[in-house]
Design a protein around this motif. Structure first.
Motif, PDB file in Angstrom:
ATOM      1  N   LEU A   1      49.302 -20.913 -25.697  1.00 17.69           N
ATOM      2  CA  LEU A   1      47.823 -20.909 -26.572  1.00 17.69           C
ATOM      3  C   LEU A   1      46.998 -20.618 -25.680  1.00 17.69           C
ATOM      4  O   LEU A   1      46.008 -19.600 -26.104  1.00 17.69           O
ATOM      5  CB  LEU A   1      47.762 -22.018 -27.379  1.00 17.69           C
ATOM      6  N   CYS A   2      46.804 -21.300 -24.560  1.00 18.20           N
ATOM      7  CA  CYS A   2      45.403 -21.056 -23.783  1.00 18.20           C
ATOM      8  C   CYS A   2      45.481 -19.692 -23.030  1.00 18.20           C
ATOM      9  O   CYS A   2      44.286 -19.285 -22.959  1.00 18.20           O
ATOM     10  CB  CYS A   2      45.401 -22.406 -22.452  1.00 18.20           C
ATOM     11  N   ALA A   3      46.827 -19.478 -22.536  1.00 14.89           N
ATOM     12  CA  ALA A   3      46.793 -17.854 -22.014  1.00 14.89           C
ATOM     13  C   ALA A   3      46.318 -16.918 -22.994  1.00 14.89           C
ATOM     14  O   ALA A   3      45.598 -15.841 -22.639  1.00 14.89           O
ATOM     15  CB  ALA A   3      48.098 -17.685 -21.532  1.00 14.89           C
ATOM     16  N   LEU A   4      46.977 -16.906 -24.296  1.00 16.41           N
ATOM     17  CA  LEU A   4      46.662 -16.172 -25.253  1.00 16.41           C
ATOM     18  C   LEU A   4      45.063 -15.944 -25.790  1.00 16.41           C
ATOM     19  O   LEU A   4      44.548 -15.138 -25.694  1.00 16.41           O
ATOM     20  CB  LEU A   4      47.369 -16.265 -26.410  1.00 16.41           C
ATOM     21  N   LEU A   5      44.388 -17.306 -25.764  1.00 14.64           N
ATOM     22  CA  LEU A   5      43.273 -17.278 -26.102  1.00 14.64           C
ATOM     23  C   LEU A   5      42.383 -16.762 -24.813  1.00 14.64           C
ATOM     24  O   LEU A   5      41.232 -16.149 -25.123  1.00 14.64           O
ATOM     25  CB  LEU A   5      42.458 -18.610 -26.257  1.00 14.64           C
ATOM     26  N   GLY A   6      42.875 -16.890 -23.510  1.00 16.72           N
ATOM     27  CA  GLY A   6      42.075 -16.439 -22.666  1.00 16.72           C
ATOM     28  C   GLY A   6      42.092 -14.929 -22.536  1.00 16.72           C
ATOM     29  O   GLY A   6      40.937 -14.184 -22.230  1.00 16.72           O
ATOM     30  N   ILE A   7      43.305 -14.148 -22.891  1.00 15.79           N
ATOM     31  CA  ILE A   7      43.365 -12.889 -22.932  1.00 15.79           C
ATOM     32  C   ILE A   7      42.494 -12.313 -24.103  1.00 15.79           C
ATOM     33  O   ILE A   7      41.634 -11.383 -23.831  1.00 15.79           O
ATOM     34  CB  ILE A   7      44.746 -12.320 -23.183  1.00 15.79           C
ATOM     35  N   VAL A   8      42.389 -13.097 -25.206  1.00 15.29           N
ATOM     36  CA  VAL A   8      41.511 -12.539 -26.391  1.00 15.29           C
ATOM     37  C   VAL A   8      40.180 -12.602 -25.946  1.00 15.29           C
ATOM     38  O   VAL A   8      39.260 -11.481 -26.096  1.00 15.29           O
ATOM     39  CB  VAL A   8      41.683 -13.346 -27.742  1.00 15.29           C
ATOM     40  N   VAL A   9      39.703 -13.777 -25.433  1.00 16.08           N
ATOM     41  CA  VAL A   9      38.282 -13.956 -24.861  1.00 16.08           C
ATOM     42  C   VAL A   9      37.916 -12.889 -23.724  1.00 16.08           C
ATOM     43  O   VAL A   9      36.763 -12.116 -23.979  1.00 16.08           O
ATOM     44  CB  VAL A   9      37.873 -15.264 -24.446  1.00 16.08           C
ATOM     45  N   CYS A  10      38.795 -12.725 -22.738  1.00 14.70           N
ATOM     46  CA  CYS A  10      38.548 -11.494 -21.714  1.00 14.70           C
ATOM     47  C   CYS A  10      38.349 -10.089 -22.485  1.00 14.70           C
ATOM     48  O   CYS A  10      37.372  -9.406 -22.101  1.00 14.70           O
ATOM     49  CB  CYS A  10      39.451 -11.519 -20.706  1.00 14.70           C
ATOM     50  N   ALA A  11      39.296  -9.718 -23.444  1.00 17.43           N
ATOM     51  CA  ALA A  11      39.229  -8.532 -23.907  1.00 17.43           C
ATOM     52  C   ALA A  11      37.721  -8.458 -24.786  1.00 17.43           C
ATOM     53  O   ALA A  11      37.271  -7.266 -24.724  1.00 17.43           O
ATOM     54  CB  ALA A  11      40.310  -8.153 -24.907  1.00 17.43           C
ATOM     55  N   VAL A  12      37.548  -9.241 -25.352  1.00 23.01           N
ATOM     56  CA  VAL A  12      36.172  -9.178 -26.306  1.00 23.01           C
ATOM     57  C   VAL A  12      34.960  -9.087 -24.995  1.00 23.01           C
ATOM     58  O   VAL A  12      34.222  -8.361 -25.656  1.00 23.01           O
ATOM     59  CB  VAL A  12      36.144 -10.516 -27.215  1.00 23.01           C
ATOM     60  N   VAL A  13      34.844  -9.964 -24.218  1.00 23.26           N
ATOM     61  CA  VAL A  13      33.903  -9.872 -23.296  1.00 23.26           C
ATOM     62  C   VAL A  13      33.953  -8.634 -22.426  1.00 23.26           C
ATOM     63  O   VAL A  13      32.644  -7.761 -22.606  1.00 23.26           O
ATOM     64  CB  VAL A  13      33.823 -11.047 -22.167  1.00 23.26           C
ATOM     65  N   GLY A  14      35.040  -8.032 -22.456  1.00 21.01           N
ATOM     66  CA  GLY A  14      35.199  -6.584 -21.663  1.00 21.01           C
ATOM     67  C   GLY A  14      34.849  -5.554 -22.436  1.00 21.01           C
ATOM     68  O   GLY A  14      34.113  -4.534 -22.159  1.00 21.01           O
ATOM     69  N   ALA A  15      34.952  -5.551 -23.921  1.00 29.01           N
ATOM     70  CA  ALA A  15      34.341  -4.695 -24.663  1.00 29.01           C
ATOM     71  C   ALA A  15      32.893  -4.730 -24.903  1.00 29.01           C
ATOM     72  O   ALA A  15      32.124  -3.621 -25.025  1.00 29.01           O
ATOM     73  CB  ALA A  15      35.182  -4.781 -26.219  1.00 29.01           C
TER      74      ALA A  15
ATOM     75  N   PHE B   1      31.361  -3.391 -21.815  1.00 28.25           N
ATOM     76  CA  PHE B   1      31.694  -1.636 -21.818  1.00 28.25           C
ATOM     77  C   PHE B   1      30.701  -0.999 -22.880  1.00 28.25           C
ATOM     78  O   PHE B   1      30.017  -0.152 -22.498  1.00 28.25           O
ATOM     79  CB  PHE B   1      33.000  -1.348 -22.327  1.00 28.25           C
ATOM     80  N   GLN B   2      30.588  -1.707 -23.973  1.00 31.87           N
ATOM     81  CA  GLN B   2      29.717  -0.775 -24.757  1.00 31.87           C
ATOM     82  C   GLN B   2      28.067  -1.116 -24.439  1.00 31.87           C
ATOM     83  O   GLN B   2      27.558  -0.178 -24.591  1.00 31.87           O
ATOM     84  CB  GLN B   2      29.680  -1.653 -26.420  1.00 31.87           C
ATOM     85  N   LYS B   3      27.741  -2.184 -23.877  1.00 32.21           N
ATOM     86  CA  LYS B   3      26.500  -2.267 -23.385  1.00 32.21           C
ATOM     87  C   LYS B   3      26.242  -1.063 -22.061  1.00 32.21           C
ATOM     88  O   LYS B   3      25.130  -0.626 -22.286  1.00 32.21           O
ATOM     89  CB  LYS B   3      26.210  -3.599 -22.815  1.00 32.21           C
ATOM     90  N   ARG B   4      27.022  -0.982 -21.388  1.00 27.95           N
ATOM     91  CA  ARG B   4      27.013  -0.247 -20.364  1.00 27.95           C
ATOM     92  C   ARG B   4      26.964   1.150 -20.921  1.00 27.95           C
ATOM     93  O   ARG B   4      26.066   2.305 -20.389  1.00 27.95           O
ATOM     94  CB  ARG B   4      28.293  -0.090 -19.331  1.00 27.95           C
TER      95      ARG B   4
END
Length: 332
Positions: free
Chosen positions: A304-318, A321-324
């Motif tokens: 659960l923690c690993a999947l939530l971490g991946i989702v958070v990283c994906a959202v932050v990355g998106a 990327f959009q800001k840049r």
């Protein structure tokens, strides 16, 4: 929503595996020579008896009382037939009850699978330095440590080199444990001990609803065949009735590799491969003798923690990327 949808099957898989691990009590696989069942006709001191008893043990038509609710009593009941099953599950129906109030009762009882039998001692009426497996249902906190509540169920595998430390409630040698309200219940309580392919699983049902809950789940356990099952109990300055209603042994139908089948299982030394050496924890103030096992719940939480971490990283990355992209557009 997508994360919940993804995790739900894992959650259901975890609980379905827990329930499927407990045998349904199929009479076909019940091994009567290792079972203690009403009206206890095979209990006694005759040569044909399959169970012996000693000490304060009282045999009635409804229960085997290891100790009465009296001070300084010890009693035990032991199977006379050695068990040569490689994979098995023992269901114990029991009842602990007495007149003592909170923290004024004791001491508890133990279920044994050991090389020697009928050896009296200081650990719930049996020997502290044993060879094999012991499950302790401890109702009195000798250590008075605040990190666990009693009654407390724990397990220990021993090759005879380490005595169970009763004064510390066996903390330094336990594989794991759980707190369970098993005393003075209006109904019977149940314990299931499963050993299969090197894995020891202990489940409890304290509500009499056939609702098994995991207490201990530990891999890397090696137990030989040819040992004896038994139960013992003891009282000290405090007391309780310790009653065994039944002990039912089931054979588990499990396939083994040719190497495992050809091995002499009677020569195996009781051990746990995942345990650390006692010297590895010499500076550990908690006295823990092992690393915490990854039970089903812990694996689920890690996923659960690993999947939530991946989702958070994906959202932050998106977002980054959009800001840049927006910032780069301003320069053109």
């Amino acid at each position: 929503v997508n994360v919940i949808t993804l995790l739900l099957p894992l959650w259901l898989l975890h609980f379905s595996s827990v329930y499927s691990d407990i045998t349904d009590g199929n009479a076909e696989h019940l091994k009567r020579e290792h079972s203690l069942i009403k009206p206890y006709q095979g209990v006694g001191t005759s040569p044909s008896s399959q169970w012996d008893f000693s000490g304060s043990t009282l045999i009635t038509s409804q229960y085997v009382r290891l100790t009465p609710d009296e001070r300084s009593k010890q009693g035990s009941v032991w199977n006379t037939v050695p068990c040569y099953l490689k994979d098995w599950e023992m269901h114990v129906q029991f009842k602990i009850h007495g007149s003592g109030k909170k923290n004024l009762h004791g001491d508890g009882f133990a279920i044994w699978y050991t090389k020697e039998r009928l050896h009296h001692g200081t650990v719930f009426g049996s020997s502290a330095s044993f060879l094999g497996l012991a499950i302790f249902i401890d109702t009195y906190p000798n250590d008075e440590a605040p990190d666990r509540s009693f009654p407390y169920i724990s397990a220990m595998v021993n090759n005879g080199s380490l005595p169970y430390d009763h004064g510390k409630d066996g903390r330094s040698t336990e594989l794991g444990g759980c707190s369970v309200e098993v005393r003075n219940q209006d109904h019977d309580t149940y314990l299931a001990i499963r050993y299969s392919k090197g894995r020891l699983t202990i489940m409890v049902d304290v509500d009499d609803r056939n609702d098994w809950k995991e207490c201990i789940d530990f891999g890397g356990v090696r137990l030989p065949t040819g040992y004896y099952f038994g139960a013992s109990a003891a009282t000290g300055d405090l007391s309780d009735n310790h009653d065994i209603i039944s002990m039912k042994m089931y054979q588990l139908m499990v396939e083994h590799t040719p190497e495992e089948d050809n091995q002499d299982w009677t020569k195996i030394e009781p051990s746990v491969s995942l345990l650390k050496s006692p010297k590895d924890n010499i500076d550990d103030p908690t006295g823990n003798f092992r690393s915490t096992p990854l039970t089903g719940w812990k694996v689920f939480l890690l996923l659960l923690c690993a999947l939530l971490g991946i989702v958070v990283c994906a959202v932050v990355g998106a977002v980054v990327f959009q800001k840049r992209q927006e910032r780069n557009k301003r320069f053109y």
